[in-house]
Design an enzyme around this catalytic site. Structure first.
Site, short mmCIF file in Angstrom:
data_model
loop_
_atom_site.label_atom_id
_atom_site.label_comp_id
_atom_site.label_asym_id
_atom_site.label_seq_id
_atom_site.Cartn_x
_atom_site.Cartn_y
_atom_site.Cartn_z
N PHE A 11 0.81 -0.92 0.17
CA PHE A 11 0.11 0.08 -0.01
C PHE A 11 0.84 1.50 0.05
CE2 PHE A 11 -0.69 2.76 3.74
CZ PHE A 11 0.21 2.25 4.80
N LYS A 12 2.22 1.14 0.42
CA LYS A 12 2.89 2.45 0.39
C LYS A 12 3.07 2.80 -1.10
CE LYS A 12 5.10 1.49 4.63
NZ LYS A 12 4.51 0.07 5.06
#
Ligand code: PLP
Length: 457
Positions: free
Chosen positions: A107-108
């Protein structure tokens, strides 16, 4: 939009300065002077258009609208799914928000694909360059490298512990073929890597000469970019009260959900999932934050001792009193303990936040149960989120678990759970055959500084 520090002793800044600064000079984190309200009519045509509408108030006049639209478009064109963060139904009121469609499968990417481009644009306008240095135990390094690989005003050096990351994680850093990106294996632990980065920042002449910078999870722009998918998911579900379950480490992801709620998204509750490193879950149970040693788990991106982004919520709980916030945090640093008043807890925490913890055995069991029941293959971080969602589900309120990594990023744990090794998506299918470019250096500040000097463009 202007920004203040959570410790109250730094001058107010605009968005572009906050973006480049990361941490405030007084050691605090930047927050907007007030939370903007979401526009009454949000675009529904695409994630990108929604993203621009949600984030524009935070940017103010610092970046022209057309430029910002272009940067957002470029950032999310790197995602494999047209919806960027697709929402999938698991059962009646149970949903999965897939945040792992970006280039490095975690998700980064949602934040760092945009933040890299914002850095490059702002630096270009100012005719400046920076050298980003960072330490990683896995996910952050590859996402940061991928986010800036095309940036002409940014160089990046990422230190990782030699022989202590997974093959996939290392190769995502060492196979990037870009002249500005450098992955360095340090003969030491992750803590040694972090200490080297800190020492480089503490060497003021070196820091200034190299124009050192960081893109760590406290950077305001990262949190800002993450608010979008909470608005997106709530919109997809018909803008009715919706809860989210979030596998949590540094509190950046779930804080973005809290901000979306402050901005007016109908978010019912936010569930914090932890692994055995459960400082937050214990805080929500006992109203006291007590630091303990970190233990390694199957969900390493949540193996943290303190959740740095919690400071932003604490500042709100203290009525935006920076002096009080600083005092509490300094005491926490010296005693390892921070507690809040009952009325603060009742006002800010109890109505919104819930928490739950899961050990590795439970994590594996959840991966297996979800695969059996739905066919979804989830990673160990997402499994913690699903477990927490199950405990805090309420009748008639959709519960969205944020899926923070692709299962193929943690193949060993997934194989242990379901007996099948998840395959890498097509764009990474040949990752294990690609040539690696890395440098092994001793755990020695001078050697690392010399390397940084030698690669600065
Ligand atoms: C970074 C990360 C987390 C933790 O997110 P925070 O914003 O630090 O709470 C969870 N899962 C994965 C896969 C991550 O990479």
């Amino acid at each position: 939009m202007r920004y203040v520090s959570t410790r109250g002793r730094s001058p107010e800044l605009g968005f572009a300065d906050v973006l480049l600064a990361g941490l405030a000079p007084d050691g605090g984190l930047y927050v907007p002077t007030e939370w903007p309200r979401l526009p009454l009519h949000l675009p529904t045509s695409s994630y990108e258009e929604l993203a621009v509408a949600v984030m524009e108030p935070f940017i103010g006049d610092d970046i022209p609208s057309q430029v910002f639209e272009r940067l957002v478009g470029e950032a999310y064109s790197t995602f494999r799914h047209d919806a960027v963060t697709p929402l999938r139904q698991l059962s009646a009121d149970d949903w999965l928000l897939d945040l792992a469609q970006g280039p490095t499968l975690a998700f980064k990417d949602v934040a760092l694909q945009l933040v890299g481009r914002l850095f490059d644009y702002v630096l270009g306008v100012r005719n400046e360059r920076v050298m980003i240095v960072g330490a990683t135990s896995g996910d952050t390094g590859s996402a940061a490298i991928d986010g800036v690989r095309a940036c002409s005003n940014v160089d990046i050096v990422i230190l990782y512990p030699h022989g202590r990351t997974s093959d996939v994680q290392r190769r995502q850093m060492t196979t990037v073929d870009a002249p500005n990106a450098h992955a360095v294996a340090i003969e030491g632990t992750f803590d040694d890597c972090q200490d080297l980065v800190k020492a480089m920042f503490n060497d003021a002449p070196f820091r200034d000469r190299m124009r050192l910078s960081a893109v760590n999870s406290i950077n305001w722009a990262r949190v800002m970019a993450q608010t979008v998918y909470y608005v997106y998911a709530t919109q997809q579900l018909g803008w009715r009260p919706t809860s989210f379950s979030v596998p949590t480490g540094n509190f950046g992801n779930v804080l973005a959900g809290w901000i979306a709620r402050e901005m007016g998204a109908p978010i019912h509750s936010l569930v914090v999932g932890s692994n055995e490193n459960d400082i937050l879950t214990r805080f929500f149970e006992t109203r006291a934050m007590v630091a303990t040693d970190v233990v390694p788990t199957l969900s390493p991106s949540m193996d943290i001792q303190v959740s740095s982004n919690f400071e932003r919520l604490l500042f709100e709980m203290n009525g935006r009193d920076g002096g009080l916030t600083e005092e509490q945090l300094l005491r926490f640093r010296s005693t390892g303990r921070l507690s809040v008043e009952d009325d603060q807890f009742e006002q800010w925490i109890a109505p919104v936040f819930h928490a739950a913890r899961f050990d590795d055995a439970a994590t594996l069991r959840i991966i297996r149960e979800v695969a059996d029941a739905t066919g979804e293959i989830i990673d160990p971080h997402t499994a913690v989120g699903i477990g927490a969602a199950r405990l805090h589900r309420e009748q008639g309120v959709p519960m969205v678990t944020t899926s923070t990594a692709h299962a193929a990023k943690f193949p060993d744990a997934v194989e242990r759970a379901i007996g099948v090794r998840p395959a890498l998506p097509a764009h990474l299918a040949d990752l294990l055959e690609r040539p690696e470019r890395t440098r092994v250096l001793p755990n020695d500040l001078r050697s690392v500084q010399q390397f940084v000097e030698s690669v600065a463009r």
